[in-house]
Write a protein that holds these residues in place. Structure first.
Motif, mmCIF file in Angstrom:
data_model
loop_
_atom_site.group_PDB
_atom_site.id
_atom_site.type_symbol
_atom_site.label_atom_id
_atom_site.label_comp_id
_atom_site.label_asym_id
_atom_site.label_seq_id
_atom_site.Cartn_x
_atom_site.Cartn_y
_atom_site.Cartn_z
ATOM 1 N N ASP A 80 35.115 35.389 50.678
ATOM 2 C CA ASP A 80 35.909 36.014 49.624
ATOM 3 C C ASP A 80 36.275 35.027 48.525
ATOM 4 O OD1 ASP A 80 37.070 38.520 48.695
ATOM 5 O OD2 ASP A 80 38.984 37.464 48.900
ATOM 6 N N ALA A 81 36.573 33.799 48.904
ATOM 7 C CA ALA A 81 36.895 32.789 47.878
ATOM 8 C C ALA A 81 35.700 32.595 46.949
ATOM 9 C CB ALA A 81 37.290 31.468 48.540
ATOM 10 N N GLN A 82 34.524 32.532 47.504
ATOM 11 C CA GLN A 82 33.327 32.366 46.674
ATOM 12 C C GLN A 82 33.057 33.627 45.856
ATOM 13 O OE1 GLN A 82 31.760 29.532 46.174
ATOM 14 N NE2 GLN A 82 33.217 28.549 47.551
ATOM 15 N N GLY A 83 33.261 34.793 46.458
ATOM 16 C CA GLY A 83 33.066 36.047 45.720
ATOM 17 C C GLY A 83 34.048 36.188 44.572
ATOM 18 N N ARG A 84 35.304 35.768 44.804
ATOM 19 C CA ARG A 84 36.301 35.813 43.726
ATOM 20 C C ARG A 84 35.902 34.884 42.583
ATOM 21 N NH1 ARG A 84 39.987 34.976 47.861
ATOM 22 N NH2 ARG A 84 40.556 33.023 46.880
ATOM 23 N N MET A 85 35.369 33.714 42.928
ATOM 24 C CA MET A 85 34.935 32.780 41.891
ATOM 25 C C MET A 85 33.771 33.375 41.089
ATOM 26 S SD MET A 85 33.521 28.855 42.133
ATOM 27 C CE MET A 85 34.891 28.365 43.146
ATOM 28 N N LEU A 86 32.827 33.987 41.787
ATOM 29 C CA LEU A 86 31.701 34.622 41.103
ATOM 30 C C LEU A 86 32.204 35.745 40.197
ATOM 31 C CD1 LEU A 86 28.667 35.005 40.634
ATOM 32 C CD2 LEU A 86 28.604 36.364 42.740
ATOM 33 N N ALA A 87 33.100 36.584 40.699
ATOM 34 C CA ALA A 87 33.648 37.680 39.897
ATOM 35 C C ALA A 87 34.375 37.133 38.670
ATOM 36 C CB ALA A 87 34.588 38.541 40.737
ATOM 37 N N ARG A 88 35.173 36.095 38.857
ATOM 38 C CA ARG A 88 35.897 35.496 37.730
ATOM 39 C C ARG A 88 34.901 34.966 36.685
ATOM 40 N NH1 ARG A 88 39.385 32.869 40.444
ATOM 41 N NH2 ARG A 88 38.079 31.066 40.890
ATOM 42 N N ASN A 89 33.855 34.285 37.157
ATOM 43 C CA ASN A 89 32.846 33.756 36.235
ATOM 44 C C ASN A 89 32.089 34.861 35.515
ATOM 45 O OD1 ASN A 89 33.504 31.139 36.879
ATOM 46 N ND2 ASN A 89 31.821 30.855 38.314
ATOM 47 N N LYS A 90 32.017 36.016 36.131
ATOM 48 C CA LYS A 90 31.311 37.150 35.536
ATOM 49 C C LYS A 90 32.246 38.076 34.760
ATOM 50 C CE LYS A 90 27.156 36.387 37.157
ATOM 51 N NZ LYS A 90 26.018 36.276 36.245
ATOM 52 N N GLY A 91 33.544 37.788 34.762
ATOM 53 C CA GLY A 91 34.493 38.631 34.036
ATOM 54 C C GLY A 91 34.791 39.948 34.729
ATOM 55 N N VAL A 92 34.666 39.970 36.048
ATOM 56 C CA VAL A 92 34.902 41.192 36.818
ATOM 57 C C VAL A 92 36.293 41.119 37.450
ATOM 58 C CG1 VAL A 92 34.158 42.525 38.843
ATOM 59 C CG2 VAL A 92 32.449 41.488 37.319
ATOM 60 N N SER A 93 37.128 42.139 37.190
ATOM 61 C CA SER A 93 38.436 42.166 37.853
ATOM 62 C C SER A 93 38.286 42.805 39.221
ATOM 63 C CB SER A 93 39.498 42.896 37.054
ATOM 64 O OG SER A 93 39.001 43.799 36.172
ATOM 65 N N LEU A 94 39.061 42.264 40.157
ATOM 66 C CA LEU A 94 38.967 42.710 41.545
ATOM 67 C C LEU A 94 40.234 43.440 41.972
ATOM 68 C CD1 LEU A 94 37.388 39.484 43.092
ATOM 69 C CD2 LEU A 94 36.230 41.619 42.464
ATOM 70 N N PRO A 95 40.106 44.409 42.870
ATOM 71 C CA PRO A 95 41.268 45.115 43.390
ATOM 72 C C PRO A 95 42.156 44.164 44.193
ATOM 73 C CG PRO A 95 39.199 46.082 44.198
ATOM 74 C CD PRO A 95 38.856 44.882 43.407
ATOM 75 N N ALA A 96 43.418 44.504 44.296
ATOM 76 C CA ALA A 96 44.386 43.641 44.983
ATOM 77 C C ALA A 96 44.480 43.907 46.481
ATOM 78 C CB ALA A 96 45.762 43.814 44.347
ATOM 79 N N ALA A 97 43.895 44.998 46.959
ATOM 80 C CA ALA A 97 44.067 45.369 48.362
ATOM 81 C C ALA A 97 42.822 46.094 48.869
ATOM 82 C CB ALA A 97 45.282 46.285 48.501
ATOM 83 N N PRO A 98 42.689 46.195 50.190
ATOM 84 C CA PRO A 98 41.608 47.021 50.753
ATOM 85 C C PRO A 98 41.762 48.467 50.298
ATOM 86 C CG PRO A 98 42.617 45.658 52.468
ATOM 87 C CD PRO A 98 43.484 45.542 51.231
ATOM 88 N N THR A 99 40.716 49.239 50.480
ATOM 89 C CA THR A 99 40.778 50.657 50.119
ATOM 90 C C THR A 99 41.801 51.371 51.006
ATOM 91 O OG1 THR A 99 39.101 51.356 51.718
ATOM 92 C CG2 THR A 99 38.305 50.665 49.518
ATOM 93 N N ALA A 100 42.210 52.547 50.581
ATOM 94 C CA ALA A 100 43.144 53.342 51.380
ATOM 95 C C ALA A 100 42.541 53.654 52.753
ATOM 96 C CB ALA A 100 43.508 54.626 50.644
ATOM 97 N N ALA A 101 41.243 53.942 52.804
ATOM 98 C CA ALA A 101 40.589 54.234 54.084
ATOM 99 C C ALA A 101 40.607 53.001 54.990
ATOM 100 C CB ALA A 101 39.161 54.708 53.856
ATOM 101 N N GLN A 102 40.363 51.842 54.427
ATOM 102 C CA GLN A 102 40.406 50.610 55.222
ATOM 103 C C GLN A 102 41.817 50.350 55.739
ATOM 104 O OE1 GLN A 102 38.777 48.223 52.060
ATOM 105 N NE2 GLN A 102 36.740 48.107 53.017
ATOM 106 N N GLN A 103 42.810 50.622 54.915
ATOM 107 C CA GLN A 103 44.197 50.437 55.337
ATOM 108 C C GLN A 103 44.568 51.416 56.447
ATOM 109 O OE1 GLN A 103 46.944 50.074 51.977
ATOM 110 N NE2 GLN A 103 45.273 49.237 50.753
ATOM 111 N N ARG A 104 44.093 52.654 56.335
ATOM 112 C CA ARG A 104 44.363 53.652 57.384
ATOM 113 C C ARG A 104 43.696 53.246 58.697
ATOM 114 N NH1 ARG A 104 43.528 57.156 53.087
ATOM 115 N NH2 ARG A 104 41.390 57.552 53.735
ATOM 116 N N GLN A 105 42.482 52.720 58.597
ATOM 117 C CA GLN A 105 41.771 52.300 59.801
ATOM 118 C C GLN A 105 42.526 51.172 60.515
ATOM 119 O OE1 GLN A 105 37.930 50.249 59.442
ATOM 120 N NE2 GLN A 105 37.145 51.655 60.996
#
Length: 174
Positions: A80-105
């Protein structure tokens, strides 16, 4: 049990590939919608796996599930740390939490805390989550358009596949 060594080697290989993929200036073009969606969805998957692993380290009833949980937390935190760095370098904003379905699970698994049903429920949820993550990864590898995002997916695939094998019974028989 070769749990730590093989996962560690796979994680090191993937991190090297991800580090190479993320060594671009922040002015890199934003990836297309499919690649952006992948970065966001895989980030949420990582967040869900980290949260589930942390919970299992506390609530699992067997040492094996606790060890697997520690591996998942370690590997998904690094990915995830590497994915966040890639997203930041690409200008992609990321969600702050897992999906609602993941949270329910995770909430459904947590409901079994303190009982013998926890470990099997956790392993089943992890199998489902890692199966979904592999589908995301395979879809990105086959049809993503951003070379660096596709490279990151290729690097993460063996780690997620190994996690899936572990939780399906390759390591623990809870």
């Amino acid at each position: 049990m070769r749990l730590s060594h093989s996962c560690g080697m796979a994680a090191a290989t993937a991190l090297l590939a991800l580090a190479t993929a993320t060594a671009t200036p922040a002015t890199a073009a934003t990836p297309g919608g499919k690649d952006t969606n992948f970065l966001q969805a895989i980030h949420q998957s990582n967040l869900a796996e980290i949260a589930a692993g942390q919970d299992a380290r506390t609530h699992a009833t067997t040492a094996c599930v606790k060890r697997v949980a520690a591996v998942l937390v370690r590997d998904h935190t690094k990915l995830d740390a590497q994915g966040r760095m890639l997203a930041r370098n690409k200008g992609v904003s990321l969600p702050a939490a897992p999906t609602a379905a993941q949270q329910r699970q995770l909430a459904a698994v947590k409901a079994h805390a303190g009982t013998s049903a926890y470990d099997p429920a956790w392993l089943k949820a992890q199998a489902e989550g890692h199966t979904q993550a592999l589908k995301l990864i395979d879809n990105e590898i086959s049809s993503g358009t951003d070379a660096k995002v596709r490279a990151a997916a290729r690097a993460a695939r063996p780690i997620v596949a190994e996690h899936l094998a572990m939780v399906r019974g390759g390591v623990c028989h809870a």
